[in-house]
Structures are given as C-alpha cells and as structure tokens.
Design a protein around this motif. Structure first.
Motif, PDB file in Angstrom:
ATOM      1  N   UNK A 157      25.127  32.539  30.541  1.00 56.73           N
ATOM      2  CA  UNK A 157      24.594  33.588  31.692  1.00 56.73           C
ATOM      3  C   UNK A 157      25.143  34.463  31.616  1.00 56.73           C
ATOM      4  N   UNK A 158      23.460  35.291  31.952  1.00 53.91           N
ATOM      5  CA  UNK A 158      23.447  36.596  32.145  1.00 53.91           C
ATOM      6  C   UNK A 158      22.644  36.472  33.597  1.00 53.91           C
ATOM      7  N   UNK A 212      40.258  38.738  38.496  1.00 58.91           N
ATOM      8  CA  UNK A 212      40.738  37.324  40.205  1.00 58.91           C
ATOM      9  C   UNK A 212      39.767  35.977  38.815  1.00 58.91           C
ATOM     10  N   UNK A 213      38.870  36.204  38.484  1.00 55.52           N
ATOM     11  CA  UNK A 213      38.075  35.277  38.143  1.00 55.52           C
ATOM     12  C   UNK A 213      39.016  34.291  36.724  1.00 55.52           C
ATOM     13  N   UNK A 258      28.729  28.705  37.568  1.00 60.84           N
ATOM     14  CA  UNK A 258      29.620  28.670  39.148  1.00 60.84           C
ATOM     15  C   UNK A 258      30.235  30.230  38.677  1.00 60.84           C
ATOM     16  N   UNK A 259      30.408  30.774  37.374  1.00 61.30           N
ATOM     17  CA  UNK A 259      31.295  32.502  37.471  1.00 61.30           C
ATOM     18  C   UNK A 259      30.774  33.627  37.880  1.00 61.30           C
ATOM     19  N   UNK A 298      34.054  35.747  32.384  1.00 62.21           N
ATOM     20  CA  UNK A 298      33.598  37.253  33.370  1.00 62.21           C
ATOM     21  C   UNK A 298      33.315  38.432  32.786  1.00 62.21           C
ATOM     22  N   UNK A 299      32.565  38.822  32.424  1.00 61.03           N
ATOM     23  CA  UNK A 299      32.155  39.953  32.220  1.00 61.03           C
ATOM     24  C   UNK A 299      31.780  41.188  33.116  1.00 61.03           C
ATOM     25  N   UNK A 300      32.263  42.016  33.949  1.00 61.69           N
ATOM     26  CA  UNK A 300      31.357  42.640  34.452  1.00 61.69           C
ATOM     27  C   UNK A 300      31.704  43.963  34.244  1.00 61.69           C
TER      28      UNK A 300
END
Ligand code: ROI
Length: 164
Positions: A58-59, A83-84, A20-21, A98-100
């Motif tokens: 998950x990637x 935000x997440x 979901x993330x 979450x990593x961006x």
C-alpha cells in the motif's frame, strides 16, 4: 515572518495491516512538532518492487508544511517508523510495516550518508509518482521535468487506487 517549507513524503507498507499502517502514519504526521499535514493522495495498491516473494504494497504520498530542517524531520519520520513496529532487516528490499521516505524538501539537493534529496527513487517509481500526481498535477521536479510528462512513460496496469 515564519516560512514553512513544503515537503513530500512517500508512505509504503506491506506488513501488519498495511492500509491501517498508512492511515495511522498520516494521522501521526499531522502531530509532528512545527509541522502539519497539508494534504495526501489516495491509497494505492501494487506489486512489490524488488523481491516478488512478499505481499503487495500500500502506497501514498503526503504533503507536509514544516519549520523543521531536513535532518530533524528525518529523525521524526524514523521515530514514526519505529513506533509502528518497523524492524530493520538484513534482506535488502524485504517486506516492511512502514516506510516513510522524504521525497522532496522544497527544491533542496542534499547528498549525505543519512539523507539524499531528492529521494533517489523519486523519478523511477510509479508507486511514488502517481500518488504525487494526485496531490500536485502541475509539479515541476528539481531536474526541471514536469511530473505530468514523466508519468506518461509508465505503464501502470498493476497499480490500483483504493476507495478507502
Ligand atoms: N514496492 C512497492 N510497490 N512499494 C513500496 O513502497 C516499496 N518499498 C520498498 C521496496 C522494497 C523497494 N519495494 C516497494 O522499499
């Protein structure tokens, strides 16, 4: 003429419903100012790089077209992470919601305390290179290496493409 830059972003999550993330982040990337999501890879599941006492990750990789310069885009990516529910932790390479990661911004090379381009992990991480290959199989990396040649070196029995 407005010229959009092409940016590759790596997404990773192993906390708080990781699928979901990642899906939520892909939707949000398409809403950033002066930016749109061109395409993205499948979602992959694999064991953590780093400490093993954490869930699988998950990637995915997203391709953005943007008018934002690198640091303005970085700021937007960090805002999505926050935000997440991302909490920056003391443990290096610990679990995360979450990593961006900005992997590539055109062929820019940048070395600043805030941002290094290409991303230092780009050439070494199967969980980045395989999703990237999904999106751009003919990509030539800034060090002039072909992505298709680079991924031959990886044994990837533990990285699974998901049907979600
Ligand atoms: N391991 C995997 N498999 N995927 C990631 O996205 C990831 N991200 C990280 C560390 C902790 C290095 N390990 C990872 O930041």
């Amino acid at each position: 003429m407005t010229t959009y830059s092409t940016v590759y972003v790596g997404l990773g999550s192993n906390q708080g419903h990781p699928i979901h993330q990642v899906k939520q982040a892909l939707l949000t990337l398409d809403t950033l100012p002066c930016t749109h999501l061109e395409t993205h890879s499948a979602l992959y599941c694999g064991p953590p790089l780093g400490p093993q006492n954490q869930p699988d990750y998950i990637n995915a990789v997203a391709i953005l077209k943007t008018l934002l310069p690198p640091l303005a885009l970085l700021y937007e990516l960090q805002a999505i992470e926050n935000k997440q529910g991302r909490v920056r932790q003391i443990q290096r390479w610990g679990p995360r919601t979450l990593d961006l990661d900005m992997l590539l911004y055109e062929n820019k090379q940048l070395n600043t305390p805030l941002l290094t381009l290409p991303h230092p992990g780009l050439y070494k991480r199967a969980f980045v290179l395989f999703p990237l290959y999904d999106c751009v199989p003919n990509l030539v990396l800034p060090n002039e290496q072909r992505l298709s040649d680079l991924i031959q070196r990886f044994v990837v029995k533990e990285l699974h493409k998901l049907n979600v």
